[in-house]
Design a protein around this motif. Structure first.
Motif, mmCIF file in Angstrom:
data_model
loop_
_atom_site.group_PDB
_atom_site.id
_atom_site.type_symbol
_atom_site.label_atom_id
_atom_site.label_comp_id
_atom_site.label_asym_id
_atom_site.label_seq_id
_atom_site.Cartn_x
_atom_site.Cartn_y
_atom_site.Cartn_z
ATOM 1 N N ALA A 79 0.877 -1.290 -0.061
ATOM 2 C CA ALA A 79 -0.016 0.006 0.085
ATOM 3 C C ALA A 79 0.861 1.324 -0.055
ATOM 4 N N PHE A 80 0.434 2.367 -0.441
ATOM 5 C CA PHE A 80 0.827 3.498 -0.129
ATOM 6 C C PHE A 80 0.487 4.060 1.105
ATOM 7 N N ALA A 81 1.607 4.995 1.822
ATOM 8 C CA ALA A 81 1.221 5.099 3.234
ATOM 9 C C ALA A 81 1.826 6.693 3.638
ATOM 10 N N LEU A 82 1.818 7.475 2.604
ATOM 11 C CA LEU A 82 2.057 8.848 3.375
ATOM 12 C C LEU A 82 0.655 9.792 3.390
ATOM 13 N N VAL A 83 0.573 10.016 4.496
ATOM 14 C CA VAL A 83 -0.689 10.901 4.505
ATOM 15 C C VAL A 83 -0.896 12.136 3.803
ATOM 16 N N GLY A 84 0.235 12.941 3.762
ATOM 17 C CA GLY A 84 0.393 14.107 3.080
ATOM 18 C C GLY A 84 0.131 13.809 1.526
ATOM 19 N N GLU A 85 0.821 12.792 0.974
ATOM 20 C CA GLU A 85 0.549 12.598 -0.659
ATOM 21 C C GLU A 85 -0.922 12.297 -0.861
ATOM 22 N N SER A 86 -1.326 11.457 0.043
ATOM 23 C CA SER A 86 -2.824 11.073 0.093
ATOM 24 C C SER A 86 -3.467 12.184 -0.090
ATOM 25 N N VAL A 87 -3.461 13.246 0.502
ATOM 26 C CA VAL A 87 -4.396 14.497 0.533
ATOM 27 C C VAL A 87 -4.100 15.097 -0.830
ATOM 28 N N GLU A 88 -2.920 15.207 -1.513
ATOM 29 C CA GLU A 88 -2.595 15.744 -2.701
ATOM 30 C C GLU A 88 -3.073 14.798 -3.817
ATOM 31 N N ASN A 89 -2.901 13.630 -3.835
ATOM 32 C CA ASN A 89 -3.138 12.791 -4.665
ATOM 33 C C ASN A 89 -4.070 11.503 -4.231
ATOM 34 N N PRO A 90 -5.351 11.756 -3.927
ATOM 35 C CA PRO A 90 -6.049 10.806 -3.484
ATOM 36 C C PRO A 90 -6.348 9.479 -4.345
ATOM 37 N N SER A 91 -6.307 9.931 -5.740
ATOM 38 C CA SER A 91 -6.400 8.828 -6.846
ATOM 39 C C SER A 91 -5.557 7.851 -6.752
ATOM 40 N N LYS A 92 -4.142 8.069 -6.814
ATOM 41 C CA LYS A 92 -3.196 7.210 -6.503
ATOM 42 C C LYS A 92 -3.521 6.308 -5.204
ATOM 43 N N TYR A 93 -3.866 6.852 -4.072
ATOM 44 C CA TYR A 93 -4.196 6.045 -2.741
ATOM 45 C C TYR A 93 -5.265 4.954 -3.155
ATOM 46 N N TYR A 94 -6.439 5.627 -3.892
ATOM 47 C CA TYR A 94 -7.415 4.669 -3.805
ATOM 48 C C TYR A 94 -7.340 3.506 -5.005
ATOM 49 N N ARG A 95 -6.538 4.042 -5.982
ATOM 50 C CA ARG A 95 -6.202 3.018 -7.368
ATOM 51 C C ARG A 95 -5.331 1.860 -6.517
ATOM 52 N N ASN A 96 -4.365 2.342 -5.474
ATOM 53 C CA ASN A 96 -3.477 1.236 -5.396
ATOM 54 C C ASN A 96 -4.056 0.441 -3.987
ATOM 55 N N ASN A 97 -4.474 1.292 -3.057
ATOM 56 C CA ASN A 97 -4.774 0.740 -1.609
ATOM 57 C C ASN A 97 -6.080 -0.064 -1.679
ATOM 58 N N VAL A 98 -7.071 0.521 -2.396
ATOM 59 C CA VAL A 98 -8.209 -0.115 -2.377
ATOM 60 C C VAL A 98 -8.666 -0.865 -3.605
ATOM 61 N N PHE A 99 -8.510 -0.380 -4.763
ATOM 62 C CA PHE A 99 -8.614 -1.349 -6.155
ATOM 63 C C PHE A 99 -7.769 -2.404 -6.012
ATOM 64 N N GLY A 100 -6.396 -2.203 -5.731
ATOM 65 C CA GLY A 100 -5.283 -3.281 -5.629
ATOM 66 C C GLY A 100 -5.693 -4.216 -4.564
ATOM 67 N N THR A 101 -6.292 -3.912 -3.709
ATOM 68 C CA THR A 101 -6.633 -4.981 -2.568
ATOM 69 C C THR A 101 -7.788 -5.908 -3.122
ATOM 70 N N LEU A 102 -8.668 -4.944 -3.876
ATOM 71 C CA LEU A 102 -10.142 -5.823 -4.449
ATOM 72 C C LEU A 102 -9.581 -6.805 -5.331
ATOM 73 N N ASN A 103 -8.205 -6.504 -6.277
ATOM 74 C CA ASN A 103 -7.938 -7.552 -7.193
ATOM 75 C C ASN A 103 -7.366 -8.634 -6.359
ATOM 76 N N LEU A 104 -6.492 -8.428 -5.128
ATOM 77 C CA LEU A 104 -6.046 -9.468 -4.268
ATOM 78 C C LEU A 104 -7.103 -10.365 -3.721
ATOM 79 N N VAL A 105 -8.333 -9.850 -3.093
ATOM 80 C CA VAL A 105 -9.015 -10.539 -2.643
ATOM 81 C C VAL A 105 -9.984 -11.361 -3.640
ATOM 82 N N ASP A 106 -10.380 -10.568 -4.616
ATOM 83 C CA ASP A 106 -11.101 -11.293 -5.768
ATOM 84 C C ASP A 106 -10.309 -12.743 -6.291
ATOM 85 N N THR A 107 -8.808 -12.482 -6.423
ATOM 86 C CA THR A 107 -8.110 -13.588 -6.747
ATOM 87 C C THR A 107 -8.174 -14.646 -5.532
ATOM 88 N N MET A 108 -7.788 -14.249 -4.267
ATOM 89 C CA MET A 108 -8.069 -15.361 -3.418
ATOM 90 C C MET A 108 -9.187 -15.926 -3.282
#
Ligand code: UFG
Length: 331
Positions: A79-108
């Motif tokens: 996951a990405f884990a920088l609070v400040g960066e997440s405020v500036e670029n939420p898309s990067k965080y949702y795409r990786n941390n949420v969408f990436g995890t969805l890919n993982l759990v669906d594959t599981m």
């Protein structure tokens, strides 16, 4: 075989060492965006660790891993884990941390792998309504990073009901220190965290450590946090995995020392441990820093039988040895 996503990162790599030391076979999946190939090399010198480079945002990358290995459980750090960066670029965080995890759990689910230990965070609680914070504290994150971690907590709850995917969600407080043998350590680029920044100030030329604000509503005016040692944290992941295996039940645990230390106290402890004066100045507050965050971790102690053993001094000593080694190696 245990799949550890984000195993080339700071907490992930320490957890890989813990699992291999305890006799598990491990495959690390990491895109090396923040993790390091050198960390993988170190892990492979220590034990039998497989490495698959890939990105959770590409479902084919993770699908390949499940096709290649017989995975029993997943420990999910990536996951990405920088609070400040997440405020500036939420898309990067949702795409990786949420969408990436969805890919993982669906594959599981597709491959019938039904156990996951997930890196959540005390950032899901937001501004504390009381301290110490227990697991029942309301979750109202105040930044996109915390929101993404809370989204994944919801996903895991729903996937348990619908697909019987069992999860342990571990809410970490502040993580510190490194492997006692200094094979691994905290290696972020850029570095934003308190202890490495204090130590870098004493090692760098003309660098002054900056305290972000000294007029908080705390006894010495600086922010209070709960610094849990990374090796203790790694052990909690193994205990969580054992708990999942034995009980086949989802749950959530705070991981912290239950001790609140102020920025000033951490700074003073660094000066004491290093036995030298460190240049320091007080600057403006950093946006979004709550005054006080520390854990009630009774649940992890009672149920997982987790015993954090290393002190703040232990974490500072190991982190300092690591910083010195990095400088010797020209990093
Ligand atoms: N701090 C300084 N100077 C610095 C760096 C930090 O004074 O150079 C202060 C911060 O203001 C804060 C404390 O030290 O009061 C700790 O800051 P860190 O950046 O080390 O850690 P955070 O508490 O901000 O962040 C940690 C995790 C995040 C997580 C967050 C939850 O690193 O991933 O806790 O609040 F989201």
């Amino acid at each position: 075989m245990i799949l550890i996503t984000g195993g080339a990162g700071y907490i992930g790599s320490h957890t890989v060492i813990n699992f291999i030391k305890n006799g598990y076979e491990v495959v690390v999946f990491d895109n090396l965006e923040n993790g390091h190939q050198e960390t993988i090399d170190t892990l492979q010198n220590i034990g039998n660790v497989k490495f698959e480079k890939g990105d959770l945002r590409n479902i084919e990358d993770i699908e390949k891993v499940f096709n290649k290995y017989k995975i029993d459980a997943v420990i999910h750090f990536a996951a990405f884990a920088l609070v400040g960066e997440s405020v500036e670029n939420p898309s990067k965080y949702y795409r990786n941390n949420v969408f990436g995890t969805l890919n993982l759990v669906d594959t599981m689910v597709k491959h019938n792998v039904k156990k996951i230990v997930f890196s959540s965070t005390c950032a899901t609680y937001g501004e504390p309504q009381y301290t110490p914070i227990d697991e029942n504290h309301p979750q109202n994150p105040i930044n996109p990073y915390g929101n993404t971690k809370l989204c994944v907590e919801y996903i895991l709850k729903d996937y348990d009901i619908a697909y019987d995917l069992k999860s342990i969600r571990l809410r970490y407080f502040n993580v510190a220190g490194c492997d006692k043998q200094t094979r691994l350590g905290e290696w972020h680029e850029p570095e934003t965290h308190l202890i490495p920044n204090i130590l870098k100030s004493t090692l760098g030329k003309n660098k002054t450590f900056k305290i972000f604000g000294n007029d908080y509503d705390t006894p010495d005016g600086t922010c209070i946090r709960d610094y849990v040692n990374v090796e203790d944290l790694a052990e909690a992941h193994r205990l969580a995995y054992l708990y999942l295996n034995e009980n086949n039940k989802s749950d959530v645990f705070n991981l912290g020392t239950e001790q609140g230390d102020s920025v000033k106290k951490v700074f003073d402890t660094c000066e004491k441990v290093l036995d030298k004066k460190i240049p320091v100045e007080v600057v403006n507050k950093r946006a979004g820093d709550p005054a006080k965050l520390y854990a009630n971790a009774n649940k992890a102690k009672d149920i997982l039988k987790w015993k954090p053993e290393r002190s703040l001094e232990d974490s500072i000593k190991s982190a300092y040895t690591w910083e010195c080694k990095q400088i010797q190696e020209g990093k």
